[in-house]
Design an enzyme around this catalytic site. Structure first.
Site, PDB file in Angstrom:
ATOM      1  CG  ASP A 158      -4.896  -9.819   3.740  1.00 39.14           C
ATOM      2  OD1 ASP A 158      -4.671 -10.360   2.636  1.00 39.14           O
ATOM      3  OD2 ASP A 158      -4.738  -8.587   3.934  1.00 39.14           O
ATOM      4  CG  HIS A 197      -1.966  -1.072   1.192  1.00 40.45           C
ATOM      5  ND1 HIS A 197      -2.795  -1.322   0.114  1.00 40.45           N
ATOM      6  CD2 HIS A 197      -2.282  -2.008   2.126  1.00 40.45           C
ATOM      7  CE1 HIS A 197      -3.583  -2.353   0.398  1.00 40.45           C
ATOM      8  NE2 HIS A 197      -3.288  -2.795   1.598  1.00 40.45           N
ATOM      9  CE1 TYR A 215      -1.830  -7.401   8.863  1.00 46.43           C
ATOM     10  CE2 TYR A 215      -3.579  -7.929   7.301  1.00 46.43           C
ATOM     11  CZ  TYR A 215      -2.429  -7.250   7.611  1.00 46.43           C
ATOM     12  OH  TYR A 215      -1.847  -6.420   6.692  1.00 46.43           O
ATOM     13  CG  ASP A 271      -2.893  -8.357   0.877  1.00 46.61           C
ATOM     14  OD1 ASP A 271      -2.131  -8.609   1.824  1.00 46.61           O
ATOM     15  OD2 ASP A 271      -3.934  -7.670   1.000  1.00 46.61           O
ATOM     16  CG  HIS A 302      -6.959  -5.444   1.643  1.00 45.33           C
ATOM     17  ND1 HIS A 302      -6.340  -6.225   2.601  1.00 45.33           N
ATOM     18  CD2 HIS A 302      -8.222  -5.215   2.072  1.00 45.33           C
ATOM     19  CE1 HIS A 302      -7.199  -6.455   3.591  1.00 45.33           C
ATOM     20  NE2 HIS A 302      -8.346  -5.867   3.295  1.00 45.33           N
TER      21      HIS A 302
HETATM   22 ZN   LIG Z   1      -4.334  -6.960   2.832  1.00 47.53          ZN
END
Ligand SMILES: [Zn+2]
Length: 363
Positions: free
Chosen positions: A298, A172, A337, A208, A210
């Site tokens: 995740d 990110h 996580y 991932d 995201h």
């Molecule tokens: Zn993520």
């Protein structure tokens, strides 16, 4: 074990970043990107018989090619600026968190200057309130970059696959911005280092949950580094919210070199794996001669940070699909996580990638 023992690059210093909390929708919530992630991943990969390697220190050349120098200077000095400021008395906590964001909405075209106070200056680079900078943040983020660069060195010397236990994650982080629990973009650094080492075209495959807006933005105008991501649809209300849509395909020389495959909430293995296979085949057919995998786990069904429902077996099959490209690959750790399952998910992917068998015949 009868499979290839993958080099696992790590650094003890990556444990030194402690976000302590995030400011999420106005409340301080417990940080989930914790140092214990490093230990559980390391233990799981060790148990699988992979080879643990210490990261070697690297210079700043590649980092400076990927990130804005003022952003790097800010990140390196922010915790010290906070420590010598009035904050101990004022707020009683030692994490740098932005208080305003000098976007065009604030400056309205006026000739703005950088703020003197670090709490006001932070918003020049930190684009959300969930990505706090503490005393150990710079050292850990910089050590994570060394993990990625050491993994590139190993691939450069002939290893078909190397895994970098990067923490904090990086996808990110944009050229001049940090957010989404990311500070320095380890995957972008790895891709640039592979290019610098003579690879003609590199693809970043981001699994991932995201979309990796930082990596996407860094390479959006370039044809020599492809970026492909399979992720929960930002239009369904998920981070990074404003980008990561299917119509973002690159710009200028980079037109066609970006692919976003957004998925609905609740997506399970088969559809997610179709996306992973699509990206792997795309990278191979586009003439790439090396891969970087942004391995966020995740998207797993137990993970608290996303609504995707991928199983551990699914992560193993994803690894096999990417491995079936037979391209040299640097796997960089991103999110993931849920501590009880985190190590198993990473080990499943890495083992799958090392075994490399296709889900179905390549198109
Ligand atoms: Zn993520």
């Amino acid at each position: 074990m009868d499979q290839y023992a993958v080099p696992v690059v790590w650094s003890a210093e990556t444990r030194e970043h402690d976000p302590r909390h995030e400011i999420w929708v106005g409340v301080a919530t417990e940080g989930t990107e914790v140092a214990a992630r490093v230990d559980t991943i390391l233990a799981a990969l060790r148990d699988q018989g992979h080879r643990v390697v210490e990261a070697e220190t690297h210079g700043d050349d590649v980092l400076a090619a990927v990130h804005d120098p003022e952003m790097l200077e800010f990140l390196q000095g922010a915790a010290d600026r906070w420590r010598v400021g009035p904050y101990a008395d004022l707020v009683g906590q030692e994490r740098v968190v932005p208080y305003l964001f000098p976007t065009p909405a604030m400056t309205g075209g006026l000739p703005a200057r950088p703020a003197v106070s670090v709490h006001a200056d932070a918003g020049r680079f930190v684009y959300d309130t969930m990505t706090l900078v503490g005393p150990g943040t710079w050292g850990a983020a910089r050590a994570a970059v060394d993990c990625a660069l050491t993994a590139v060195d190993l691939v450069d010397r002939g290893e078909p696959l190397a895994y970098a236990l990067c923490r904090p994650p990086g996808h990110h982080a944009t050229r001049a911005g940090l957010g989404g629990s990311c500070y320095l973009n380890n995957a972008a650094v790895a891709a640039q280092a592979l290019r610098d080492a003579g690879r003609g075209r590199v693809a970043v495959i981001d699994v991932d949950a995201h979309q990796g807006n930082g990596t996407a933005a860094i390479f959006y105008d370039r044809a020599d580094v492809l970026y492909g991501s399979v992720h929960v649809d930002p239009a369904a209300g998920w981070f990074p919210h404003v980008v990561g849509h299917a119509e973002e395909t690159g710009r200028g020389a980079g037109e066609g070199a970006t692919r976003n495959l957004p998925l609905p909430e609740g997506t399970t293995d088969e559809r997610w794996l179709e996306g992973v296979q699509d990206l792997a085949e795309w990278a191979a057919s586009a003439g790439c001669d090396a891969l970087v995998v942004s391995l966020g786990v995740d998207a797993a069904l137990d993970d608290p940070e996303s609504p995707l429902l991928v199983s551990e077996e699914g992560y193993g099959r994803a690894g096999a699909l990417v491995g079936a490209t037979n391209l040299p690959a640097v796997v960089v750790q991103e999110g993931g996580y849920h501590l009880p399952t985190l190590g198993g998910l990473v080990a499943a992917y890495v083992g799958g990638h090392a075994s490399g068998t296709p889900l179905r015949a390549a198109r």
